[in-house]
Design an enzyme around this catalytic site. Structure first.
Site, PDB file in Angstrom:
ATOM      1  CG  ASP A  50      34.899  38.389  38.980  1.00 57.06           C
ATOM      2  OD1 ASP A  50      34.325  39.404  38.054  1.00 57.06           O
ATOM      3  OD2 ASP A  50      35.736  38.012  39.123  1.00 57.06           O
TER       4      ASP A  50
HETATM    5  N1  URA Z   1      38.745  40.854  41.449  1.00 58.16           N
HETATM    6  C1  URA Z   1      38.403  40.319  40.991  1.00 58.16           C
HETATM    7  O1  URA Z   1      39.000  38.819  40.192  1.00 58.16           O
HETATM    8  N2  URA Z   1      36.814  39.513  41.711  1.00 58.16           N
HETATM    9  C2  URA Z   1      36.069  40.550  41.603  1.00 58.16           C
HETATM   10  O2  URA Z   1      35.048  40.435  41.755  1.00 58.16           O
HETATM   11  C3  URA Z   1      36.755  41.761  42.158  1.00 58.16           C
HETATM   12  C4  URA Z   1      38.288  41.845  42.157  1.00 58.16           C
END
Ligand code: URA
Length: 243
Positions: free
Chosen positions: A114
């Site tokens: 993310d």
């Molecule tokens: N899980 C998440 O919620 N976000 C990420 O960036 C990676 C794994």
């Protein structure tokens, strides 16, 4: 690179075989017949034709990025800075402003972090490896460091380890959680669903306030690589990923 060596690397034949093919005028380089085995060519740019088939030399490259917050995991975007933008910046810094020598147009991030997630991100042009690492069937382990808004209770940890309902058909697969403090822990998961870690913690009533990926398969982030930096994987690391 010499043309005979390039033809060998493309598995067209042995050194002596490719010399014969060249002599016989069976190989073209960018449309022109090349007969001399010691002709120098730029292996990253030329198109080779042999028996009606086109060959292009494309070595695989593997880079580790310590992704900072604020960049999106994409190759290009109209508005936002992407990990590929950052990759190019960093690569140029390391190579006196040059962006040559790597097939940059073919490089992509393996999996997705993310925008606010930091940590380990593999970038490569090796589609086969990426496919294997991301395949749900392979259950590749991903380890994250997590900070939460509230205290992690033993019950929550147990739930996370057993599997929780994140709104998919099935509960999440068992995970491994190691508590570090009241509101920090490491979690190792073998799936890669959208926002998986955040959704897992939300399922037990916690909000993730900081998320960092520490490892993926045999590849681990080291302290030397600062946030926003990249480095090439060592041969051992690449082998480990293939293991
Ligand atoms: N899980 C998440 O919620 N976000 C990420 O960036 C990676 C794994």
């Amino acid at each position: 690179m010499r043309i005979d060596r390039l033809l060998c690397e493309l598995n067209i034949g042995s050194r002596s075989q490719v010399k014969e093919l060249l002599k016989a005028g069976q190989v073209t380089v960018d449309g022109i017949i090349v007969k001399k085995a010691d002709t120098q060519v730029d292996e990253r740019k030329v198109y080779i034709q042999y028996r009606g088939k086109e060959y292009r030399y494309q070595p695989f490259v593997y880079f580790l990025m310590n992704k900072p917050a604020g960049v999106i995991t994409a190759t290009r975007d109209e508005k936002e800075k992407t990990v590929l933008d950052l990759f190019k910046e960093q690569y140029q810094q390391m190579h006196r402003g040059e962006l040559t020598g790597i097939p940059v147009q073919d490089i992509f991030p393996v999996g997705r972090l993310d925008k606010d997630t930091v940590g380990l991100l593999l970038l490569t042009n090796d589609g086969g490896l990426a496919h294997d690492l991301l395949s749900p069937k392979k259950h590749v382990e991903k380890r994250y460091y997590v900070r939460t808004d509230k205290v992690l209770s033993e019950r929550m940890l147990e739930q996370l380890e057993k599997g929780v309902d994140i709104g998919e058909k099935e509960l999440t697969l068992p995970s491994k959680v190691e508590k570090e403090s009241q509101n920090t822990c490491f979690i190792t998961i073998t799936e890669g669903k959208y926002h998986q870690v955040k959704r897992m913690f939300a399922a037990v009533g916690l909000q993730v306030t900081y998320l960092k990926r520490i490892s993926m398969g045999g590849l681990t982030l080291d302290d030397e690589l600062k946030e926003g930096q990249i480095r090439e994987l060592t041969e051992e690391e690449v082998n480990e990923l293939y293991a």
